[in-house]
Design a protein around this motif. Structure first.
Motif, PDB file in Angstrom:
ATOM      1  N   THR A  16     122.750  22.633  42.775  1.00  0.00           N
ATOM      2  CA  THR A  16     122.160  23.003  44.058  1.00  0.00           C
ATOM      3  C   THR A  16     122.623  24.401  44.430  1.00  0.00           C
ATOM      4  OG1 THR A  16     122.175  20.692  44.796  1.00  0.00           O
ATOM      5  CG2 THR A  16     121.880  22.386  46.479  1.00  0.00           C
ATOM      6  N   GLU A  17     121.697  25.341  44.497  1.00  0.00           N
ATOM      7  CA  GLU A  17     122.022  26.723  44.849  1.00  0.00           C
ATOM      8  C   GLU A  17     121.516  27.006  46.255  1.00  0.00           C
ATOM      9  OE1 GLU A  17     121.862  28.529  40.299  1.00  0.00           O
ATOM     10  OE2 GLU A  17     120.443  29.266  41.799  1.00  0.00           O
ATOM     11  N   THR A  18     122.348  27.693  47.035  1.00  0.00           N
ATOM     12  CA  THR A  18     122.021  27.943  48.440  1.00  0.00           C
ATOM     13  C   THR A  18     122.007  29.435  48.718  1.00  0.00           C
ATOM     14  OG1 THR A  18     124.360  27.473  48.911  1.00  0.00           O
ATOM     15  CG2 THR A  18     122.772  25.732  49.375  1.00  0.00           C
ATOM     16  N   PHE A  19     121.059  29.847  49.587  1.00  0.00           N
ATOM     17  CA  PHE A  19     120.812  31.261  49.816  1.00  0.00           C
ATOM     18  C   PHE A  19     120.576  31.549  51.290  1.00  0.00           C
ATOM     19  CE2 PHE A  19     119.356  29.902  45.683  1.00  0.00           C
ATOM     20  CZ  PHE A  19     119.943  30.820  44.832  1.00  0.00           C
ATOM     21  N   HIS A  20     120.796  32.799  51.648  1.00  0.00           N
ATOM     22  CA  HIS A  20     120.517  33.270  52.998  1.00  0.00           C
ATOM     23  C   HIS A  20     119.572  34.453  52.905  1.00  0.00           C
ATOM     24  CE1 HIS A  20     121.157  34.464  57.212  1.00  0.00           C
ATOM     25  NE2 HIS A  20     121.178  35.697  56.748  1.00  0.00           N
ATOM     26  N   LEU A  21     118.414  34.336  53.561  1.00  0.00           N
ATOM     27  CA  LEU A  21     117.443  35.429  53.648  1.00  0.00           C
ATOM     28  C   LEU A  21     117.324  35.814  55.108  1.00  0.00           C
ATOM     29  CD1 LEU A  21     115.365  37.227  52.150  1.00  0.00           C
ATOM     30  CD2 LEU A  21     113.645  35.483  52.699  1.00  0.00           C
ATOM     31  N   SER A  22     117.726  37.025  55.409  1.00  0.00           N
ATOM     32  CA  SER A  22     117.728  37.490  56.794  1.00  0.00           C
ATOM     33  C   SER A  22     116.337  37.384  57.409  1.00  0.00           C
ATOM     34  CB  SER A  22     118.214  38.939  56.849  1.00  0.00           C
ATOM     35  OG  SER A  22     118.224  39.413  58.169  1.00  0.00           O
ATOM     36  N   GLY A  23     116.303  36.989  58.676  1.00  0.00           N
ATOM     37  CA  GLY A  23     115.041  36.879  59.384  1.00  0.00           C
ATOM     38  C   GLY A  23     114.357  35.539  59.226  1.00  0.00           C
ATOM     39  N   THR A  24     115.001  34.609  58.529  1.00  0.00           N
ATOM     40  CA  THR A  24     114.432  33.283  58.313  1.00  0.00           C
ATOM     41  C   THR A  24     115.181  32.261  59.156  1.00  0.00           C
ATOM     42  OG1 THR A  24     113.873  33.881  56.031  1.00  0.00           O
ATOM     43  CG2 THR A  24     113.882  31.534  56.574  1.00  0.00           C
ATOM     44  N   GLU A  25     114.463  31.403  59.835  1.00  0.00           N
ATOM     45  CA  GLU A  25     115.087  30.372  60.664  1.00  0.00           C
ATOM     46  C   GLU A  25     115.023  29.024  59.974  1.00  0.00           C
ATOM     47  OE1 GLU A  25     113.340  30.330  64.513  1.00  0.00           O
ATOM     48  OE2 GLU A  25     113.952  32.377  65.020  1.00  0.00           O
ATOM     49  N   GLY A  26     116.045  28.208  60.239  1.00  0.00           N
ATOM     50  CA  GLY A  26     116.089  26.880  59.651  1.00  0.00           C
ATOM     51  C   GLY A  26     116.422  26.927  58.173  1.00  0.00           C
ATOM     52  N   THR A  27     116.334  25.771  57.540  1.00  0.00           N
ATOM     53  CA  THR A  27     116.621  25.658  56.106  1.00  0.00           C
ATOM     54  C   THR A  27     115.400  25.111  55.389  1.00  0.00           C
ATOM     55  OG1 THR A  27     118.973  25.221  56.533  1.00  0.00           O
ATOM     56  CG2 THR A  27     118.122  24.628  54.367  1.00  0.00           C
ATOM     57  N   GLN A  28     114.940  25.845  54.400  1.00  0.00           N
ATOM     58  CA  GLN A  28     113.785  25.423  53.623  1.00  0.00           C
ATOM     59  C   GLN A  28     114.252  24.914  52.267  1.00  0.00           C
ATOM     60  OE1 GLN A  28     110.731  28.458  53.402  1.00  0.00           O
ATOM     61  NE2 GLN A  28     111.241  29.255  55.431  1.00  0.00           N
TER      62      GLN A  28
END
Length: 232
Positions: A215-227
């Protein structure tokens, strides 16, 4: 190019984004890896003389990149900072910093701000839509991780969107989570296995955070919630 992973050391690409690279390639995207050092401060495990470690780790990275099926790979020669035990907490206990290592100058990426211009030069040539790198805290505070995040983020301004691979429990909220299918996990593990000189890091990681292999997790600025799924 669609996705360029920018990291400081050989093996960072497979730990942080091996699954993302494989899934992006499966969807027909063009992918690449830019590694800023040759990892000369890493362990040797007695597999090579200390002076040979940069060459050996570059070869390990080349094999991993082939398994990850990237379209572009470049390894630069900025110095690899000597690690401290505190910087290895995400992979293993403080004793993980011990053991024979390669020959390192004591300097690292923080001593070479010109690396930012080198990254931007590659971005101008490759034109990726997304740059994937460490978050500003480097995940574990390693100075090379922190410097790479800073340089890559600045270099990408006006050229590409920046995404970070992050810890699920870290300060940067998870906006996208990739659950790797069996075929992708198998190939990611095979890519990790190419970094033989750094096998203790892999074993430490597997012992403490096995679920982060699939399971890989990422942060993309400007995105709300978790997809659940990719951002590209």
């Amino acid at each position: 190019m669609d996705l360029l992973v920018v990291v400081p050391h050989p093996d960072d690409e497979s730990f942080g984004a091996g699954g993302a690279l494989l899934l992006a390639k499966k969807e027909g995207l063009r992918t690449g890896i830019l590694t800023l050092t040759r990892g000369e401060a890493g362990r040797t495990l007695g597999l090579c003389p200390p002076e040979e470690l940069p060459r050996v780790r570059t070869q390990e990275l080349e094999r991993a990149a082939e398994i990850l099926e990237v379209d572009f790979l470049e390894v630069l020669s900025f110095p690899n900072a000597l690690p401290q035990a505190a910087h290895l907490d995400h992979r293993g206990p403080k004793g993980a910093a011990e053991g024979p290592r390669g020959l390192a100058s004591g300097k690292g990426l923080l001593d070479h701000p010109e690396a930012e211009a080198a990254i931007r030069e590659r971005l101008l040539a490759q034109r990726p839509r997304y740059v994937l790198t460490f978050p500003p805290d480097g995940i574990n505070g390693h100075p090379d991780h922190v410097a790479t995040s800073r340089y890559a983020t600045r270099a990408a301004e006006g050229l590409a969107r920046v995404a970070y691979f992050v810890r699920p429990e870290g300060p940067w909220p998870v906006t996208h989570r990739l659950h790797l299918p069996e075929w992708a996990l198998a190939r990611k593990l095979k890519a990790l296995a190419q970094h033989r000189t750094q096998a203790l890091s892999l074993l430490d990681f597997m012992e403490r955070y096995p679920e982060r292999l699939w399971t890989e997790t990422f942060h993309l600025s400007g995105t709300e919630g978790t997809q659940e799924g990719p951002w590209w």
